[in-house]
Structures are given as C-alpha cells and as structure tokens.
Design an enzyme around this catalytic site. Structure first.
Site, PDB file in Angstrom:
ATOM      1  CG  ASP A 124      -2.403   0.296   1.045  1.00  0.00           C
ATOM      2  OD1 ASP A 124      -2.445   1.328   0.327  1.00  0.00           O
ATOM      3  OD2 ASP A 124      -3.185  -0.569   1.273  1.00  0.00           O
ATOM      4  CG  ASP A 231      -4.517   5.293   0.751  1.00  0.00           C
ATOM      5  OD1 ASP A 231      -5.367   4.609   1.172  1.00  0.00           O
ATOM      6  OD2 ASP A 231      -4.212   6.578   1.643  1.00  0.00           O
ATOM      7  CD  GLU A 289      -8.596   4.471  -1.707  1.00  0.00           C
ATOM      8  OE1 GLU A 289      -9.845   4.330  -0.735  1.00  0.00           O
ATOM      9  OE2 GLU A 289      -7.945   5.349  -1.409  1.00  0.00           O
ATOM     10  CG  HIS A 363      -8.992  -1.810   3.922  1.00  0.00           C
ATOM     11  ND1 HIS A 363      -8.596  -1.644   2.718  1.00  0.00           N
ATOM     12  CD2 HIS A 363      -8.367  -0.156   4.587  1.00  0.00           C
ATOM     13  CE1 HIS A 363      -8.159  -0.407   2.433  1.00  0.00           C
ATOM     14  NE2 HIS A 363      -7.882   0.295   3.380  1.00  0.00           N
ATOM     15  CG  ASP A 364     -11.279   1.770   3.196  1.00  0.00           C
ATOM     16  OD1 ASP A 364     -10.796   1.661   4.436  1.00  0.00           O
ATOM     17  OD2 ASP A 364     -10.848   2.158   2.394  1.00  0.00           O
TER      18      ASP A 364
HETATM   19  C1  NOJ Z   1      -8.108   4.837   1.947  1.00  0.00           C
HETATM   20  C2  NOJ Z   1      -7.846   3.679   2.835  1.00  0.00           C
HETATM   21  O1  NOJ Z   1      -8.494   2.628   2.182  1.00  0.00           O
HETATM   22  C3  NOJ Z   1      -8.523   4.027   4.171  1.00  0.00           C
HETATM   23  O2  NOJ Z   1      -8.454   2.635   4.928  1.00  0.00           O
HETATM   24  C4  NOJ Z   1      -7.928   4.905   4.989  1.00  0.00           C
HETATM   25  O3  NOJ Z   1      -8.397   5.324   6.125  1.00  0.00           O
HETATM   26  C5  NOJ Z   1      -7.722   6.263   4.128  1.00  0.00           C
HETATM   27  N1  NOJ Z   1      -7.543   6.080   2.746  1.00  0.00           N
HETATM   28  C6  NOJ Z   1      -6.674   7.433   4.463  1.00  0.00           C
HETATM   29  O4  NOJ Z   1      -5.425   6.905   3.942  1.00  0.00           O
END
Ligand code: NOJ
Length: 591
Positions: A124, A231, A289, A363-364
């Site tokens: 990441d 990210d 992302e 994970h989100d």
């Molecule tokens: C996206 C990530 O997937 C998330 O888990 C994170 O809280 C935010 N970016 C900040 O890095």
C-alpha cells in the site's frame, strides 16, 4: 437445448468449448489483468506469536493456502511503522515495519517466500499524508522557518465577526469535524483530509516529493516488491486558493471538500512523474484508489497511453445505495441499481486502452454477503456462492479480500458500539450519537456499513479465538467462528472455500470470456434475477443466471434456441429447467 447432465458443481464438464489464441486482440493481454489479487489486512490476518495482533510471519505461514486458492498477487495493507490511529494508514516511517507486525527481515522473507511460490507482492502506497509522528512532520511543526515547514500544508487562522479563531476554511475531514487542526506552537492550522494525526503532505514542494519517492517508493521497489496499491491517489494536488466549498450538508459545520482536492490541477503531472521514474523502470504494477469519479476522469489515470497507473478501483458497486460523501447516509438499493453498477464497472474499459478491477469487499467496506447477499444461516453459503459466481464472470482484475473466500459476514447487530474500533466509526458515533441515548437507528446503519465489519480476525479453525491468536485478540473475534472457519471448509467440497477455488479455476480457464469478454445484461428490468452474457472477441459466449432473492423463482431460458452447457453451479442437487432455487447461480457455455 439445456445440457444439465453435469450439474453437480464438483464434477462440471468443461470440455465442450475449445479455446484458441485470438490473433486480433483489441484488448492487450497482460498477466496482471488475468491475476487474482488477495488483500491482506495484517492486524487481523494471522498472529504467529500470541500477542493478539496479526503479523508478517503469520502471512508467510499461509502462503501455500493462498497459492492453493488460486491467488497470483498479494496486496498487503500498510505494515509500516505507525501509531495505528488509522490502522497503519498513518505512517511514521516508510522504511520500518510496525513492531507488532515484525521486522524488515520478516518482510524480506515474505517477499522471497512469495516469489518462490510464483506469488507477487504489492504494498500500500500511502503518500497523500503521513502520521503526525513522522519525523518530517515533527520538523515541519517545530517552527515557521524550519526547512520542512512547507512539506505540509499550513495556513493562518480566520477570525469570525466576534473575533473568535476559526479554521482557514470550511473543509470537512473524512473522519468528521474540520479538516484543519490548530497548532498553538506557531499559531497556524495544518490540513488533514483524514484524521487529525494524518497531516496532508504538500505535493507542491519538490523536495517533499523527492523525499516521498525515495522513502516510500524506491526503498521498497529496491527490496523486490512487484508494485503498489496507491492510496487516495486522486487527492495529492489541492486547489491552491483554499477557499470555502459550497454547503452540501446544511446540518454540518464542515463540508465535503472533494471539489478542491479530488483530481486537482497537478494530479496527472504527479502520477506521470511516479510512473516514468519508478514504476516503469522497475516493471512494477499499480492499482489506484482514486475514489469516486466519472468515467472520463478515471480514464485520465488508467488509459495506457497516459502512463500513470495500470488500473484503478471503481466505486460504483461498493457505493450502491450509499451517499458517497458520507457512508452512513444509507439510502438502500434494488437489483436494478446493482446491475447498473456492475455494468458500469465491468464495461468501464470497453473500447479504450484502459483497464479496471472487480471487487466487492476490502478493508473499507462491510462484508459483501451481509450487504448484497443474505447472511442468515439458511442462505449465507448459497448467497456467498452466488456473489462469487458474479465476480468471477466479470471483466477486470479480480480482487478478493481476506475472509471473503470463507464467507465471513458482518459483526453481530447485538454488539455494542464499544466493540467498534475504527476511527471513522468512533468519530461518527461521537458526532452523531443521540444525547438521549436512543441510537438504535444509527447502530443499524453502523452495523451495515462500518469498516469494522471487514476488520474482525480471520477465523482459521474452531479453536478458541477462531485460531487467529493464542493470546487475547486486539479486536473481538466474530461469534460465529465455529460455523465459519478455514479448517472446516478446506476438505469439504461443498464449502464456500471449495466453490471459490473452483470458480477461480474456471475464470482462468475461460479467461477470454470472463477476464477480457464484453458484458451484455439480458434482463435489465428483472428485480429478482440477474442474467447476462459474456462475449469474447471470437464471439464465444457464456450465459450467467443468478437468483438474487431468498425465494424460488421461475427460470425462463432467454436463449431457447441455443445449446447450453453448464460449467458452474452453486447447487448440489439436480437443476430444474423451470425454477431457480433461492440464490441459485449458474454459468453455461452457449453454442
Ligand atoms: C483510504 C484507505 O483505504 C482507508 O482505509 C484510509 O483510512 C484512508 N485512505 C486514509 O489513508
């Protein structure tokens, strides 16, 4: 004619269609397009030393399991040194490993052991912000004249009509409240689009950029990793006027501020710089992302010609029924919305030189069975297999999140808010929880949508703590570990895990259809069933039918004049010609 002889999903007959190499491909074939990527979120994956926290050794111990599942690439969520305010997305040193996860040696072992098995590793890349515990930030905040002052984004206060100090503008943080925090030491505010402890780096500063490249990118490429998941890749370039954004939520003091930080003026320059100087020379792969964006905006990042990144996550599916500016403002969806989202995502790259991804968990996100299937004991496995059927049939690189392969589900609704650990959930509850204590509705939506749902420990077996740790887990293990765990599914041919393995094999065997083929939805108006074709460049077709309800529905064969040969089914019984069982899914080859 429907050929159902080989309906049993353990013994499907795959021999009816032969696949030759296509000579005139409009879509360029690449190994990473055909790969299955498995995301590991280290804290909750596997604890090897009994301290209650997952670790890198735990990952090394399970590489054979992942290989057997059919995985090609492992994406490790942040394992760098960090105070863990946002579970590692707040990095205090890119070149060190978080102590509880292990050491640099362990990481080197993981890279070697993965490569030995033909598995690639991507990390990441979190470079929109660091932790406030990073040395760079400590220096930056120390004085207005420090050479690193400008590596972060500092602004003087504004004063309201009563002379009260206020943040420089009305931008809201993704984790509630203002996106600015006041620092008394120098009487200025710093910007943090996420938590207060995640200050945004100032990408306008060339020295800061060079430091990021060296420490976060080059260091790891030289260690032999195969690429990055990038990210918040659309946020580095902020509109430099830092003016107020228009009011979107009148009930809030601070507003979503994407307008001034998403796809900002220099974002493509920055990505081209990274690609040209580091990604291309190391022959690495990247998946961005980028966040919610239109097709036109997205293509600027992932068109091959743009030379910025290989692919990106599209959010159409995971945002179905959700306000993308606030995940807890949940509106709900129907099957037609769901189809539309998959269509947008799966047909994203059609007619372009770009590429995309298929994912419904990370994970989100909450667990997909709870969100899009049915997590009752009666239908959990069936609906999980139906979702797996859908995913393996769609165009794009396929991403699977840890635990998805065994059908893990959301946290029990009966759990108290105290069991939720994610800063996003905790801050939201603090800001929105009712003072009267009547939070049932809020807890309904938190239980459905919170990121914590994806963060409970992996259930490896039915021993205490689901075999995740021999110690006390850092976060509570789901109550259902005796019913859902890896060990009990490994040798059960009817398990979710066995189905995933079979479905992955099938996707690879018929990659022209599933990985590269075109999607054509046949039943847009049907609110119960999702039926579509995948069509490859030579005109070969697969016919996919999925009942997305908990009831039996009529099955009308939409291709009555074709010969259909079943290649995947989630039923263990003889299939009906006229009925689909609850959450039944089938894939046929069409001749
Ligand atoms: C996206 C990530 O997937 C998330 O888990 C994170 O809280 C935010 N970016 C900040 O890095």
């Amino acid at each position: 004619m429907v050929n159902h002889q080989s309906v049993n999903h353990q013994s499907v007959n795959h021999r009816t269609v032969s696949h030759q190499t296509v000579s005139h491909q409009t879509v360029k074939h690449q190994w990473w397009k055909e790969s299955i990527v498995y995301q590991i979120w280290p804290a909750s994956y596997k604890d090897s030393n009994g301290d209650g926290v997952g670790d890198i050794r735990g990952i090394v111990d399970t590489l054979d399991y992942l290989k057997e599942l059919g995985i090609d690439v492992i994406w490790i969520s942040p394992m760098y040194d960090s105070p863990q305010d946002d579970m590692g997305y707040d990095i205090s040193d890119y070149e060190k490993i978080y102590e509880k996860y292990g050491t640099l040696n362990d990481m080197e072992d993981l890279i070697n052991e993965s490569h030995k098995r033909g598995l690639k590793i991507i990390l990441d890349l979190v470079i929109n912000h660091t932790s406030n515990q990073h040395e760079w930030f400590k220096e930056s905040r120390s004085s207005k004249t420090n050479p690193k002052r400008d590596w972060y984004i500092w602004k003087p206060p504004r004063y309201d009509e009563n002379g009260n100090r206020q943040p420089p503008n009305n931008w809201g943080s993704y984790f509630s409240g203002s996106a600015w925090t006041y620092d008394q030491l120098t009487d200025e505010y710093y910007l943090h689009l996420f938590a207060e402890s995640q200050p945004d780096l100032n990408w306008e500063n060339k020295l800061a950029r060079e430091a990021i490249y060296k420490s976060a990118i080059l260091f790891w490429l030289q260690k032999g990793i195969d690429g990055f998941r990038i990210d918040t890749a659309g946020m580095y370039s902020k509109v430099q006027s830092f003016k107020d954004v228009p009011i979107i939520f009148p009930d809030k003091d601070f507003q979503p501020c994407k307008l001034y930080h998403q796809h900002g003026p220099r974002i493509h320059e920055f990505h081209k710089e990274i690609y040209e100087r580091f990604i291309e020379p190391f022959n690495a792969i990247t998946v961005g992302e980028v966040g919610h964006s239109t097709r036109e905006e997205s293509l600027k990042y992932v068109s091959e010609e743009a030379k910025e990144m290989n692919m990106m996550f599209l959010f159409d599916v995971v945002e179905v029924g959700v306000d993308s500016r606030d995940r807890f403002r949940y509106k709900g969806y129907d099957l037609i919305d769901f189809k539309r989202a998959f269509h947008t995502q799966s047909s994203f790259s059609e007619g372009t030189d770009a590429w995309s991804t298929i994912f419904i968990e990370n994970h989100d996100q909450p667990r997909s069975i709870s969100r899009f299937g049915n997590d009752s004991p009666e239908f959990r496995v069936q609906s999980g297999k139906a979702l797996a059927t859908l995913q393996v049939a769609l165009t794009g690189t396929e991403f699977i999140y840890q635990g998805q392969e065994i059908g893990m589900i959301n946290l029990p609704r009966s759990w108290d808010i105290k069991e939720y650990q994610d800063i996003n959930t905790v801050n939201y509850f603090r800001e929105n929880g009712s003072k009267t204590g009547d939070n049932e509705k809020l807890m309904d939506v938190i239980n459905l949508m919170a990121r914590d749902n994806a963060r409970s420990p992996i259930q490896w077996n039915s021993s205490s703590q689901g075999g995740f740790t021999s110690g006390t887990p850092w976060t509570r293990v789901h109550d259902n570990y005796e019913q859902i765990n890896v060990e009990s599914q490994l040798h059960d041919p009817t398990s979710m895990l066995s189905f995933w393995k079979q479905a992955i094999r099938l996707r690879k065997q018929y990659k022209e259809l599933f990985v590269y083929g075109r999607l054509e939805i046949l039943d847009w108006e049907n609110e119960n069933i999702f039926t579509f074709l995948k069509i490859d460049e030579r005109g070969n077709k697969a016919y996919v039918v999925i009942n997305f309800t908990a009831k039996s529905v009529n099955f009308v064969n939409l291709l009555p004049d074709k010969t259909l040969t079943l290649i995947l089914s989630n039923q263990s019984k003889e299939l009906s010609e006229t009925q689909l069982m609850p959450y039944e899914s089938r894939i046929y080859l069409v001749q």
